[in-house]
Design a protein around this motif. Sequence first.
Motif, PDB file in Angstrom:
ATOM      1  N   LEU A 348      58.565  97.388 -66.481  1.00 47.75           N
ATOM      2  CA  LEU A 348      57.698  98.541 -66.220  1.00 47.75           C
ATOM      3  C   LEU A 348      56.724  98.665 -67.376  1.00 47.75           C
ATOM      4  N   ALA A 368      67.624 101.929 -59.378  1.00 46.78           N
ATOM      5  CA  ALA A 368      67.050 103.116 -60.020  1.00 46.78           C
ATOM      6  C   ALA A 368      67.984 103.668 -61.089  1.00 46.78           C
ATOM      7  N   MET A 371      67.794 101.212 -64.080  1.00 46.72           N
ATOM      8  CA  MET A 371      66.516 101.260 -64.790  1.00 46.72           C
ATOM      9  C   MET A 371      66.334 102.576 -65.543  1.00 46.72           C
ATOM     10  N   SER A 372      66.937 103.650 -65.049  1.00 44.89           N
ATOM     11  CA  SER A 372      66.842 104.928 -65.745  1.00 44.89           C
ATOM     12  C   SER A 372      67.836 105.043 -66.888  1.00 44.89           C
ATOM     13  N   VAL A 401      62.775 108.391 -71.397  1.00 45.84           N
ATOM     14  CA  VAL A 401      62.875 108.095 -69.969  1.00 45.84           C
ATOM     15  C   VAL A 401      63.186 109.379 -69.207  1.00 45.84           C
ATOM     16  N   TYR A 403      64.100 110.904 -65.209  1.00 47.67           N
ATOM     17  CA  TYR A 403      64.753 110.371 -64.007  1.00 47.67           C
ATOM     18  C   TYR A 403      64.855 111.455 -62.953  1.00 47.67           C
ATOM     19  N   VAL A 482      58.345 106.879 -69.660  1.00 48.56           N
ATOM     20  CA  VAL A 482      58.827 106.120 -68.505  1.00 48.56           C
ATOM     21  C   VAL A 482      59.438 107.100 -67.516  1.00 48.56           C
ATOM     22  N   VAL A 484      61.426 107.274 -63.626  1.00 52.08           N
ATOM     23  CA  VAL A 484      62.090 106.567 -62.539  1.00 52.08           C
ATOM     24  C   VAL A 484      62.427 107.595 -61.465  1.00 52.08           C
ATOM     25  N   ASP A 486      63.952 108.042 -57.501  1.00 53.46           N
ATOM     26  CA  ASP A 486      64.714 107.388 -56.438  1.00 53.46           C
ATOM     27  C   ASP A 486      64.425 108.082 -55.108  1.00 53.46           C
ATOM     28  N   LEU A 515      58.327 104.021 -62.008  1.00 54.25           N
ATOM     29  CA  LEU A 515      59.025 103.217 -61.009  1.00 54.25           C
ATOM     30  C   LEU A 515      59.505 104.153 -59.910  1.00 54.25           C
TER      31      LEU A 515
END
Length: 616
Positions: A348, A368, A371-372, A401, A403, A482, A484, A486, A515
């Motif tokens: 990413l 997900a 990645m999170s 991050v 999420y 970042v 993420v 879902d 993402l």
Amino acid sequence: MFKDLKISRDYLPYMRWMLGFSVAANILLLALPLHILQVYSRVLKSGSISTLVFLTLIVMAMLAVSAFADYTRRRIARRLANRYLMDHHEKLVRCMVRTEDETRSTSGTISKLRTVAGFLNSRLFIGLHDLPFSLLFLVALFLLNVWLGVVATIGLAAMIALAVVSNRSVSAAQATAENREADAFNFASATLRGTDEVRAMGMTGKLQDRWKRKLRSNSEAADDVSQLAVGHSATGTFLKQLIQVMIVSVGALVVLSSSMPSVVIFAAILITNRMLSPVDLTIGGWSTITKSYDAHLSLGNLLETADPVSGQQSARASNSRVSADNIHHADTQQHPHVRVLDGVTLALDPGTLTVVTGKPGSGKTALARIMSGAIDPQAGFLKLNDVPRQNWSDEAWGRAVGYVAQDIKFFPVPISENIARLSRSDNSDRLMRAAKISNAHGMIQALPRGYATVLERGNVRLTDRQKIKLALARACFGGPRVLVLDEPDTELDRDGQKELVATLKKLKETGVAILVMSRRSRMQAAADRVFELASGRLREISGKQIPKTSATDNLPETGSIRAEPPEVPVTAATALAEIRKIRRGDFGGRLRKDAENFGTGLDAGFKTPSRQSRMN
């Protein structure tokens, strides 16, 4: 049974102090039988009042010290229980957050922790420290008379044998009762989460019957445990009284057959009672001991599976990059041998919107979560700024991050604390910035108490669109680089999807790497890169290869039954071409008639009578 028991070094000082004060409390209790012997052998024979006064004062001082020692060790036991509770609570919370086992009950785990802490603060735990001193009192009986010591030894051996039998029988019954209790609790938790379906479809009676059967089974198992425990306790009390009777009888025979004074019988009764009391207490509370021991082992096994807190990495760089290298992962609950991710590699980059699509069950949620940083992959590496996830603490990783999970959960605290990730002292600037960037500010202000609204079950009902906004605000809090998400657009209508895409585009322009797991064509059209996840592998697809989603993409979440038409330019030529296709197909008279009516209205709108007459 207790071969697997491990005691942390942090608790050894408490245990040493407990043992020291137990020595004092038990030895000084010998003052009472010694006082009786001295009064009968010295005071009554000499008639000395001063001797009686001095003996009484000495014994009173000894008993006072014994009482103080018992009080002190009770305080130590209380502090030990608090220390155990606080030490394990912090570790268990971190472990329960990290665990992937969704079948494990959080409330059950906390209940086990409280069970052990309650046992450490109980009279039963303190009584276990008195068990070794039963041998001391047995020696005292031998010093009084050999036959008294023999009777006491036989009685003590009988009670120890009863304790062994109690251990074997109660432990098995206790395990059965705990399994049935857990089954009933899990059934209740699973069925009572959503009661609308139960009431709407008339399943209340069947639910009650099934729950009643489980409760009855649990009650029967608990009754079996109680019956065994009570039976062994009653047997232990009977043995204790029988031994005391035998001590008196044997003592009387010894007095009659020798020159031993009769006062020895009274002293022997007191010593025998003190010798058997901790054994009797242990037998009566054996089910509690085994339950607490099993709970301690269960907590220890759970903590062994938790990863230690990793190093403190900093994530204050202006841009961050999350990368997954050769990720392998399987569904450990349902299909442990089937890999939902098989060698997945994904990066990413800052300022990019990446979308991963795929069929339901293809592994998008697992990707997900990995990645999170919510879970660790079973194989492969997850890195943030080229630093492995294991080298980041949860707090440092969370600052970089954000999420938004598929199953969004909020805490029963004010909205402000939900967005601020449970922080109470955070300034309002960051809170407002996160709420405004997710378009949640206006929605929150419209609530009765605004940011002070507490999100409790049944108190505030949020729509799916409102939940996504709040979850996105929480993910954006603190300015992570970042994000993420879902499948955030699964339950959104067309306007909600447009708003979400616009918000993500703004975040992307600020350099945030995003993402999104999504099967919506609108989200895929806004992406810089689109991947398809199938058979555990990622495959990048171009715009022409993006799979078409169903017509439900544009259905409204609530409102009228008729869906709004898709945002596609409609001309008379394209509409008539579609009508001719319908006419040529075998779609039935009703559909053909609807198509003709649609064409008629369309032609009339464009004022083309020739086409209208041809259709009629």
